[in-house]
Write a protein that holds these residues in place. Structure first.
Motif, short mmCIF file in Angstrom:
data_model
loop_
_atom_site.label_atom_id
_atom_site.label_comp_id
_atom_site.label_asym_id
_atom_site.label_seq_id
_atom_site.Cartn_x
_atom_site.Cartn_y
_atom_site.Cartn_z
N ALA A 163 4.06 -10.63 -5.59
CA ALA A 163 3.94 -11.01 -7.00
C ALA A 163 2.68 -10.36 -7.54
N ALA A 164 2.83 -9.21 -8.17
CA ALA A 164 1.66 -8.46 -8.63
C ALA A 164 2.08 -7.33 -9.54
N ASP A 165 1.10 -6.78 -10.25
CA ASP A 165 1.33 -5.55 -11.00
C ASP A 165 1.53 -4.41 -10.01
N PHE A 166 2.61 -3.66 -10.17
CA PHE A 166 2.97 -2.61 -9.22
C PHE A 166 1.85 -1.59 -9.07
N VAL A 167 1.32 -1.10 -10.16
CA VAL A 167 0.31 -0.04 -10.10
C VAL A 167 -0.95 -0.54 -9.41
#
Length: 368
Positions: free
Chosen positions: A229-233
């Motif tokens: 669960a996180a921003d991909f970049v």
């Protein structure tokens, strides 16, 4: 309130003789409003189940009104919240119903074939190739990659999608346990009312049962599964993820980028040398109108969050995407010809008079 209440008000505002005619057979429009109400309630049962498992996973009480203000999770839903919840519930049709198989076949099967072409048919669980799935949504592609014997890691930033995928993957009791009315809120372009009241049962394939079947069948491996669960970049540009994946699979994902260069940098960073990148999807640039549309279904639906701030955005053609991918350290090994591409909808009622369809691109690139 937003669906049937306002329509009843508008209905009763018609001349009396007119609404009475439409309330009788064969129209029965008042009865139809009641059927839509019932369908909304059935869909809400899924929403309630997702909320209950989500609260439990965060250790929050079902009753938000406690003496500890930190435990009060309830707030007023914004229009964006409602749109995200609505599109998430409807996405179960695409990812986890038998009726959604036609859409999955066009979008997921090419990725699975790319993995088989690269790594061969999986016969055992030793040294599982690791596959990253950014924008994993409700987790069906992650599940299918695991079912094919690979170690799959999904990544998603939307809490709506994360909570819903956790529920379907970990908390459903069996196949076809839950009813869903995906088109209940559709009132236009209908040939018959039965379209509006189409019921599907989810999940068409129960993840827990599939894992047990694989465990009990020698030579049928089921890969490991995880979800971030996180921003991909941000996450996959981190040094801890440098050259950790054998393959990256992006499906209806790259056009969520305001700046595609950042996505390509992150994919190159986390791929092992000689690793492959399989991509399927259109180029509906979500920031084209200056906002984050974040969904391929309707311009107002938002199923993903914007992620980290990006000061600008740019829309590229497919040919420009190819040039950019190759310029940034990849060689494109296969490209599906335009005339060979299959059409597909996105949570599409196949009987509707309106058929917005995609002809998604499919290509495979290798990290140099």
């Amino acid at each position: 309130m937003n669906t049937t209440h306002r329509r009843r008000q508008a209905f009763y505002s018609l001349p009396s003789a007119h609404w009475q005619m439409l309330a009788e057979p064969p129209f029965n429009l008042l009865d139809n409003f009641s059927r839509v109400d019932d369908a909304i309630d059935v869909n809400a049962d899924i929403a309630d189940a997702i909320l209950a498992t989500g609260l439990a996973s965060f250790g929050l009480p079902v009753d938000p009104y406690t003496e500890d203000p930190r435990q009060n999770w309830r707030d007023k839903a914004t229009t964006s919240d409602v749109n995200k919840a609505h599109s998430t519930i409807r996405q179960f049709y695409r990812d986890w119903s038998a009726e959604g198989h036609a859409e999955r076949e066009v979008c997921y099967d090419p990725v699975l074939q790319d993995l088989r072409d690269e790594f061969g048919e999986r016969q055992d669980s030793h040294e599982e190739p690791r596959v990253l799935v950014p924008g994993a949504g409700l987790g069906r592609l992650v599940f299918e990659i695991c079912r094919a014997g690979y170690a799959a890691e999904g990544n998603e930033i939307s809490y709506h999608q994360l909570l819903a995928s956790s529920w379907i993957l970990n908390h459903t009791a069996g196949p076809k346990e839950h009813a869903l009315y995906p088109f209940a809120l559709h009132f236009s372009n209908l040939i018959s009312r039965e379209q509006q009241h189409q019921k599907v049962m989810i999940p068409d394939r129960h993840p827990g049962t599939a894992m047990l079947e694989a465990h009990d069948s020698p030579g049928t491996p089921f890969g490991t599964m995880s979800m971030s669960a996180a921003d991909f970049v941000v996450l996959y540009s981190n040094p801890s993820n440098k050259e950790t994946f054998d393959a990256v699979a992006t499906v209806f994902f790259i056009d969520t980028a305001p700046n595609l260069i950042r996505y390509i940098e992150s994919i190159r960073h986390c791929l092992k040398p000689n690793g492959i990148w399989s991509n399927v999807g259109p180029l509906l640039w979500h920031f084209e109108d200056g906002s984050n549309r974040s969904h391929h279904d309707q311009p107002g639906d938002e199923s993903h969050s914007a992620g980290i701030g990006e000061p600008g955005n740019v829309e590229l053609t497919e040919n420009e995407v190819f040039s950019l991918v190759e310029r940034m350290g990849f060689s494109i090994e296969t490209r599906q010809a335009v005339e060979e591409r299959r059409m597909c909808g996105y949570i599409q009622d196949r009987e509707s008079m309106l058929q917005p369809l995609y002809k998604p691109s499919h290509w495979v690139a290798r990290k140099k």
